[in-house]
Design an enzyme around this catalytic site. Structure first.
Site, PDB file in Angstrom:
ATOM      1  N   ASP A 121       0.842  -1.206   0.000  1.00  0.00           N
ATOM      2  CA  ASP A 121       0.000   0.000   0.000  1.00  0.00           C
ATOM      3  C   ASP A 121       0.874   1.252   0.000  1.00  0.00           C
ATOM      4  OD1 ASP A 121      -2.305  -1.554   0.177  1.00  0.00           O
ATOM      5  OD2 ASP A 121      -2.563  -1.265   2.339  1.00  0.00           O
ATOM      6  N   LYS A 124      -6.558  -6.892   1.392  1.00  0.00           N
ATOM      7  CA  LYS A 124      -7.602  -7.358   2.306  1.00  0.00           C
ATOM      8  C   LYS A 124      -7.272  -8.752   2.833  1.00  0.00           C
ATOM      9  CE  LYS A 124     -11.024  -4.532   0.026  1.00  0.00           C
ATOM     10  NZ  LYS A 124     -10.818  -3.366   0.905  1.00  0.00           N
ATOM     11  N   GLY A 125      -6.672  -9.579   1.970  1.00  0.00           N
ATOM     12  CA  GLY A 125      -6.313 -10.926   2.397  1.00  0.00           C
ATOM     13  C   GLY A 125      -5.273 -10.884   3.505  1.00  0.00           C
ATOM     14  N   ASN A 159     -20.254  -4.771   4.191  1.00  0.00           N
ATOM     15  CA  ASN A 159     -20.552  -3.456   4.746  1.00  0.00           C
ATOM     16  C   ASN A 159     -21.801  -2.920   4.046  1.00  0.00           C
ATOM     17  OD1 ASN A 159     -19.751  -2.360   2.279  1.00  0.00           O
ATOM     18  ND2 ASN A 159     -17.716  -1.786   3.012  1.00  0.00           N
ATOM     19  N   THR A 219     -21.746  -4.589   8.530  1.00  0.00           N
ATOM     20  CA  THR A 219     -21.159  -3.452   9.256  1.00  0.00           C
ATOM     21  C   THR A 219     -21.710  -2.159   8.661  1.00  0.00           C
ATOM     22  OG1 THR A 219     -19.184  -3.473   7.842  1.00  0.00           O
ATOM     23  CG2 THR A 219     -19.052  -4.693   9.909  1.00  0.00           C
ATOM     24  N   ASP A 265     -11.246  -5.089   7.707  1.00  0.00           N
ATOM     25  CA  ASP A 265     -10.467  -6.340   7.763  1.00  0.00           C
ATOM     26  C   ASP A 265     -10.220  -6.758   9.211  1.00  0.00           C
ATOM     27  OD1 ASP A 265     -10.299  -6.224   4.992  1.00  0.00           O
ATOM     28  OD2 ASP A 265      -8.460  -5.036   5.061  1.00  0.00           O
TER      29      ASP A 265
HETATM   30  O1  RIB Z   1      -9.095  -3.154   3.237  1.00  0.00           O
HETATM   31  C1  RIB Z   1      -7.930  -2.387   3.122  1.00  0.00           C
HETATM   32  C2  RIB Z   1      -7.057  -2.924   2.034  1.00  0.00           C
HETATM   33  O2  RIB Z   1      -7.734  -2.797   0.801  1.00  0.00           O
HETATM   34  C3  RIB Z   1      -5.752  -2.190   1.852  1.00  0.00           C
HETATM   35  O3  RIB Z   1      -4.712  -2.689   2.659  1.00  0.00           O
HETATM   36  C4  RIB Z   1      -5.498  -2.295   0.370  1.00  0.00           C
HETATM   37  O4  RIB Z   1      -4.411  -3.081   0.027  1.00  0.00           O
HETATM   38  C5  RIB Z   1      -6.795  -2.817  -0.238  1.00  0.00           C
HETATM   39  O5  RIB Z   1      -6.677  -4.111  -0.632  1.00  0.00           O
END
Ligand code: RIB
Length: 291
Positions: A12, A39-40, A179, A211, A243
């Site tokens: 990121d 997210k993973g 969400n 959420t 997450d």
């Molecule tokens: O949910 C946040 C994430 O979404 C970030 O870390 C980014 O990489 C995107 O995948």
């Protein structure tokens, strides 16, 4: 019982802005940071910090070695990770002065998954193991079908919700975590109980966590709906709040905590995460959440 998270791994690039860019606008940012995300990856780290035994499967591309280290450092089993020679998944994230974000996602290595790799990963799991999925990787329909054949419990956070999910048989999912935006995209409804009503009609076998940002969260199990408010904090960066919620909710549910407690723990964890910058690095430890 094991938990497999088959999911994305992103680098990121996070830019601190006055406000999210408008179309055609140029704006200088006040800082740039590089964080581990996806997210993973975020959900695996949240699961591990919450105490779940989690294996992360996914592809790390060029320039993504820090992602492997971050997972390992946080107690995630990385034996099923694979490295590939394509650009690593990455994002450009703008964070405004109120902590709100906007994310541009480049799939890269996250979209180079093959059926052979899925088969290899799946050979390590059996009936009753959990599969956690988001929607930032390719081969989602195949992964869901293979896990279902094995009798795994399939948990889906359909984020980001897009056409890649249309090939998936979502009737095989046991638990959805969505969400309010995804709820609207799936159901066409904005009101929480109506979203849940459509989910119940469409996926009668599944439980659903919804959420609602500042309005808290709810969980529908059968006919029953549990509700949870937020823990008010000053947000500096909301990236990975969802997450964090997801990882803590799943881990608490696996431990056999009652649904109201699962929601409460997840809400506490995500409220702590928004007080910190970045994605994976903002996820609190179990002790912080419970204390
Ligand atoms: O949910 C946040 C994430 O979404 C970030 O870390 C980014 O990489 C995107 O995948």
């Amino acid at each position: 019982m094991k938990v497999l998270n088959f999911g994305s791994l992103n680098v990121d690039y996070v830019y601190q802005m006055d406000h999210i860019l408008l179309p055609g606008e140029t704006q200088a940012c006040s800082s740039r940071n590089i964080f581990c995300g996806g997210k993973g990856l975020n959900q695996s780290i949240a699961l591990a910090k919450a105490g779940a035994p989690v294996f992360h499967a996914g592809l790390i591309g060029n320039g993504g070695e820090i992602l492997r280290e971050e997972l390992q450092k946080n107690g995630v089993d990385i034996s099923l990770l694979k490295t590939v020679s394509v650009p690593c998944g990455h994002t450009v994230i703008q964070v405004d002065k109120d902590g709100q974000n906007s994310i541009l996602l480049y799939g890269g290595s996250n979209r180079a998954i093959s059926e052979d790799y899925v088969d290899e990963v799946m050979s390590h799991f059996e009936k009753g193991d959990y599969l956690v999925l988001q929607n930032e990787i390719n081969e989602m329909p195949y992964i869901i079908d293979q896990a279902y054949k094995k009798g795994m419990v399939i948990v889906l956070n359909p984020s980001p919700y897009d056409e890649n999910l249309s090939g998936c048989d979502l009737s095989k999912v046991s638990l959805f975590l969505i969400n309010e935006v995804e709820g609207f995209q799936i159901s066409g409804e904005k009101e929480p109980d109506r979203i849940l009503g459509v989910m119940r009609q469409r996926y009668p076998e599944a439980n659903v966590v919804l959420t609602l940002g500042g309005d808290g969260s709810c969980y529908m199990e059968g006919e029953k709906i549990y509700r949870q408010g937020i823990f008010p904090v000053t947000a500096v960066d909301t990236t990975a709040a969802g997450d964090t919620f997801t990882g803590y909710f799943i881990s608490s549910a696996i431990e056999g905590k009652d649904p109201a407690e699962c929601l409460r723990i997840a809400a506490r964890a995500s409220s702590i995460s928004v007080t910190r910058p970045g994605a994976a690095g903002s996820i609190p430890l179990r002790e912080e959440v419970l204390s």
